[in-house]
Scaffold this motif. Structure first.
Motif, PDB file in Angstrom:
ATOM      1  N   GLN A  20       0.845  -1.202   0.000  1.00  0.00           N
ATOM      2  CA  GLN A  20       0.000   0.000   0.000  1.00  0.00           C
ATOM      3  C   GLN A  20       0.879   1.250   0.000  1.00  0.00           C
ATOM      4  OE1 GLN A  20      -3.235   0.065  -0.393  1.00  0.00           O
ATOM      5  NE2 GLN A  20      -3.308   2.277  -0.326  1.00  0.00           N
ATOM      6  N   GLN A  21       1.939   1.224   0.793  1.00  0.00           N
ATOM      7  CA  GLN A  21       2.860   2.359   0.847  1.00  0.00           C
ATOM      8  C   GLN A  21       3.525   2.572  -0.511  1.00  0.00           C
ATOM      9  OE1 GLN A  21       5.916   1.848   3.787  1.00  0.00           O
ATOM     10  NE2 GLN A  21       6.463   4.015   3.810  1.00  0.00           N
ATOM     11  N   GLN A  75       1.953   6.837  -6.857  1.00  0.00           N
ATOM     12  CA  GLN A  75       0.985   7.851  -7.259  1.00  0.00           C
ATOM     13  C   GLN A  75       1.527   9.255  -7.014  1.00  0.00           C
ATOM     14  OE1 GLN A  75      -2.505   6.788  -5.029  1.00  0.00           O
ATOM     15  NE2 GLN A  75      -3.095   5.153  -6.456  1.00  0.00           N
ATOM     16  N   THR A  76       2.189   9.441  -5.873  1.00  0.00           N
ATOM     17  CA  THR A  76       2.778  10.744  -5.556  1.00  0.00           C
ATOM     18  C   THR A  76       3.844  11.107  -6.581  1.00  0.00           C
ATOM     19  OG1 THR A  76       2.408  10.302  -3.204  1.00  0.00           O
ATOM     20  CG2 THR A  76       3.956  12.056  -3.748  1.00  0.00           C
ATOM     21  N   GLN A 105       5.725  14.164 -11.285  1.00  0.00           N
ATOM     22  CA  GLN A 105       6.222  14.170 -12.654  1.00  0.00           C
ATOM     23  C   GLN A 105       5.306  14.997 -13.554  1.00  0.00           C
ATOM     24  OE1 GLN A 105       6.454   9.962 -13.415  1.00  0.00           O
ATOM     25  NE2 GLN A 105       8.664   9.877 -13.022  1.00  0.00           N
ATOM     26  N   GLN A 106       4.008  14.838 -13.355  1.00  0.00           N
ATOM     27  CA  GLN A 106       3.049  15.583 -14.168  1.00  0.00           C
ATOM     28  C   GLN A 106       3.162  17.075 -13.885  1.00  0.00           C
ATOM     29  OE1 GLN A 106       1.227  14.119 -16.593  1.00  0.00           O
ATOM     30  NE2 GLN A 106       0.801  16.224 -17.202  1.00  0.00           N
ATOM     31  N   GLN A 107       3.316  17.439 -12.619  1.00  0.00           N
ATOM     32  CA  GLN A 107       3.485  18.846 -12.262  1.00  0.00           C
ATOM     33  C   GLN A 107       4.749  19.418 -12.898  1.00  0.00           C
ATOM     34  OE1 GLN A 107       3.507  19.029  -8.003  1.00  0.00           O
ATOM     35  NE2 GLN A 107       1.284  18.820  -7.816  1.00  0.00           N
ATOM     36  N   LEU A 108       5.832  18.618 -12.886  1.00  0.00           N
ATOM     37  CA  LEU A 108       7.082  19.067 -13.490  1.00  0.00           C
ATOM     38  C   LEU A 108       6.906  19.287 -14.982  1.00  0.00           C
ATOM     39  CD1 LEU A 108      10.136  19.620 -13.236  1.00  0.00           C
ATOM     40  CD2 LEU A 108      10.494  17.165 -13.621  1.00  0.00           C
ATOM     41  N   LEU A 109       6.236  18.348 -15.656  1.00  0.00           N
ATOM     42  CA  LEU A 109       6.005  18.501 -17.092  1.00  0.00           C
ATOM     43  C   LEU A 109       5.146  19.728 -17.384  1.00  0.00           C
ATOM     44  CD1 LEU A 109       5.416  14.821 -18.272  1.00  0.00           C
ATOM     45  CD2 LEU A 109       7.332  16.319 -18.836  1.00  0.00           C
TER      46      LEU A 109
END
Length: 144
Positions: free
Chosen positions: A99-100, A106-107, A112-116
């Motif tokens: 789970q961790q 996901q984090t 990665q999406q924020q960076l892109l």
């Protein structure tokens, strides 16, 4: 005269080596025979010593054997229970770790999406991503 003897294939030195090896082999074989005979004698003595205690065991009380058997059964059950509890603990730990890992994945994907997104806004997107981004824009415009 048509067949050649085996000895004719070897030189004198080779024949001498062969006879030496043959003598050494015979010596080793006699030594092993002597050792096995000594070991067999020792084994017979050991067997005789083992037979004497086994006669004593036959005179054991059946109730005592039953009690001992029950003790062994209880001990085995205790070990089984301990193994089951360890398995359950390990399973719960494994599930928590999985789970961790999912949360961390996901984090990471979010970051990665924020960076892109930030690189797109600033125009510092790497070349290979720029090309795929332009292709996606062209495709999305064609669909509309």
């Amino acid at each position: 005269a048509g067949k050649q003897k085996v000895w004719d294939h070897f030189t004198k030195a080779q024949r001498k080596n062969l006879t030496t090896w043959k003598k050494q082999l015979q010596d080793v074989q006699t030594l092993t025979k002597e050792n096995t005979m000594v070991e067999e004698d020792m084994d017979l003595e050991d067997d005789q010593e083992k037979e004497e205690p086994s006669k004593k065991k036959k005179k054991c009380n059946p109730d005592k054997l039953r009690e001992e058997s029950e003790e062994w059964a209880c001990q085995a059950q205790t070990y089984r229970n301990e193994v089951e509890s360890v398995k359950a603990d390990m399973k719960s730990e494994l599930e928590a770790k999985e789970q961790q890992i999912k949360i961390l994945q996901q984090t990471l994907q979010g970051m990665q999406q924020q960076l892109l997104d930030a690189q797109k806004k600033s125009g510092n997107l790497p070349g290979f991503l720029m090309e795929s981004h332009e292709k996606n824009l062209v495709l999305s415009l064609q669909v509309r």
